[in-house]
Design an enzyme around this catalytic site. Sequence first.
Site, PDB file in Angstrom:
ATOM      1  N   ARG A  74      -8.178   3.944 -10.263  1.00 23.50           N
ATOM      2  CA  ARG A  74      -9.495   3.387  -9.908  1.00 23.50           C
ATOM      3  C   ARG A  74     -10.638   4.314 -10.271  1.00 23.50           C
ATOM      4  NH1 ARG A  74      -5.970   1.055  -7.012  1.00 23.50           N
ATOM      5  NH2 ARG A  74      -5.131   3.134  -6.947  1.00 23.50           N
ATOM      6  N   THR A  75     -10.537   5.574  -9.876  1.00 24.50           N
ATOM      7  CA  THR A  75     -11.708   6.439 -10.023  1.00 24.50           C
ATOM      8  C   THR A  75     -12.042   6.638 -11.500  1.00 24.50           C
ATOM      9  OG1 THR A  75     -11.078   7.522  -7.963  1.00 24.50           O
ATOM     10  CG2 THR A  75     -12.723   8.632  -9.319  1.00 24.50           C
ATOM     11  N   LYS A 127      -3.750  26.521 -21.719  1.00 16.54           N
ATOM     12  CA  LYS A 127      -3.752  27.827 -22.404  1.00 16.54           C
ATOM     13  C   LYS A 127      -4.404  28.908 -21.552  1.00 16.54           C
ATOM     14  CE  LYS A 127      -4.486  25.427 -26.798  1.00 16.54           C
ATOM     15  NZ  LYS A 127      -5.438  25.231 -27.909  1.00 16.54           N
ATOM     16  N   ARG A 136     -12.019  15.299 -11.966  1.00 16.68           N
ATOM     17  CA  ARG A 136     -11.078  15.358 -10.843  1.00 16.68           C
ATOM     18  C   ARG A 136     -10.244  16.613 -11.049  1.00 16.68           C
ATOM     19  NH1 ARG A 136      -7.643  10.486  -8.428  1.00 16.68           N
ATOM     20  NH2 ARG A 136      -9.690  10.230  -7.483  1.00 16.68           N
ATOM     21  N   HIS A 142     -14.120  13.934  -1.782  1.00 18.22           N
ATOM     22  CA  HIS A 142     -14.156  12.854  -2.778  1.00 18.22           C
ATOM     23  C   HIS A 142     -15.454  12.078  -2.513  1.00 18.22           C
ATOM     24  CE1 HIS A 142     -12.971   9.855  -5.558  1.00 18.22           C
ATOM     25  NE2 HIS A 142     -11.749   9.589  -5.156  1.00 18.22           N
TER      26      HIS A 142
END
Length: 306
Positions: free
Chosen positions: A52-53, A82, A103, A131
């Site tokens: 969803r996000t 890396k 995120r 969030h």
Amino acid sequence: MFHALSIAQFDVDTTFQLIRRAEALRAMPRHEARALLAGDIVATLFYEPSTRTRLSFEAAVYRLGGQVVSAENARENSSSKKGESLADVFRVVGCYADAIVIRHHSAEELDAAAPFSPVPVINAGAGSGEHPTQALLDAYTIWRELGRLSDLTVAVLGDLKYGRTVHSLLRLLAKMDGIRIRLFHPEPLGLPPELAAEMRDSGIPIEIAEDLEDAVRGADIVYQTRIQAERLQAEHELCATDDYAIRRSHLAVLPEHARILHPLPRVGEIDPAIDPDDRAAYFRQAENGLYMRMALLDHMLRGELG
Ligand code: NCD
């Protein structure tokens, strides 16, 4: 430069301005909305899984006429693998894009690195921290469903320890008037101590319910969440989830006007048999995310509020 990292940065006025803007963008003809971010590029960097996000942010950019560059599964597939620092990632991606939606698995790393970004950064979920855009869309949903964000009894259920959506939502609700909170959670998964203290200091009444029925009885909003199985740190945190599932029988103690929200994904804590009930608002909530994220991007990239 404004980076949207915590819901603490959004006061009541701004929240309502974003809600009004989300409503306006929802009603706007598509060809008009497409002019708003025409020529802009937004980078989406996702170091943790998302449906969803990420997709609602990306769809929001496209609906506003912008374009997206994206790194999915960035923990494995980007230069982080890396050993590159997040600050350097921001410095570089900020040369290509006009805003960065990220995120990340570490709230601390995100907070420390954001000031190095030459373009606005939006937290799309940080570890078990916050969030903020989910809280904005949750508030938008409550307002849209019940017509107000004050004078509400809100039952917040599930994993209150690791669930970042709950952390942001409680902080936002604490700014509204006449909010009463009820909590119900598996024993080891209560609110983190610093958030519990913050809530106490805010002065809003908080009760701990004895069982699920007790928690939802007479509530205006029931906010159910998933146990964040991937974040549990100790054996004793593993818990049977059956006692925490909302079933049809619970609807009997829930007022007709009440609404059940869930940030989704659900994995057993809401019986799909209740989906056809009008009080089940979680799929409408997911749709609202698109318009709230359009409003936020518009606000941050064009300084536009409704
Ligand atoms: C939530 C998240 O990622 O924090 N999902 C979402 O963004 N709607 C909730 C969860 O994963 O349980």
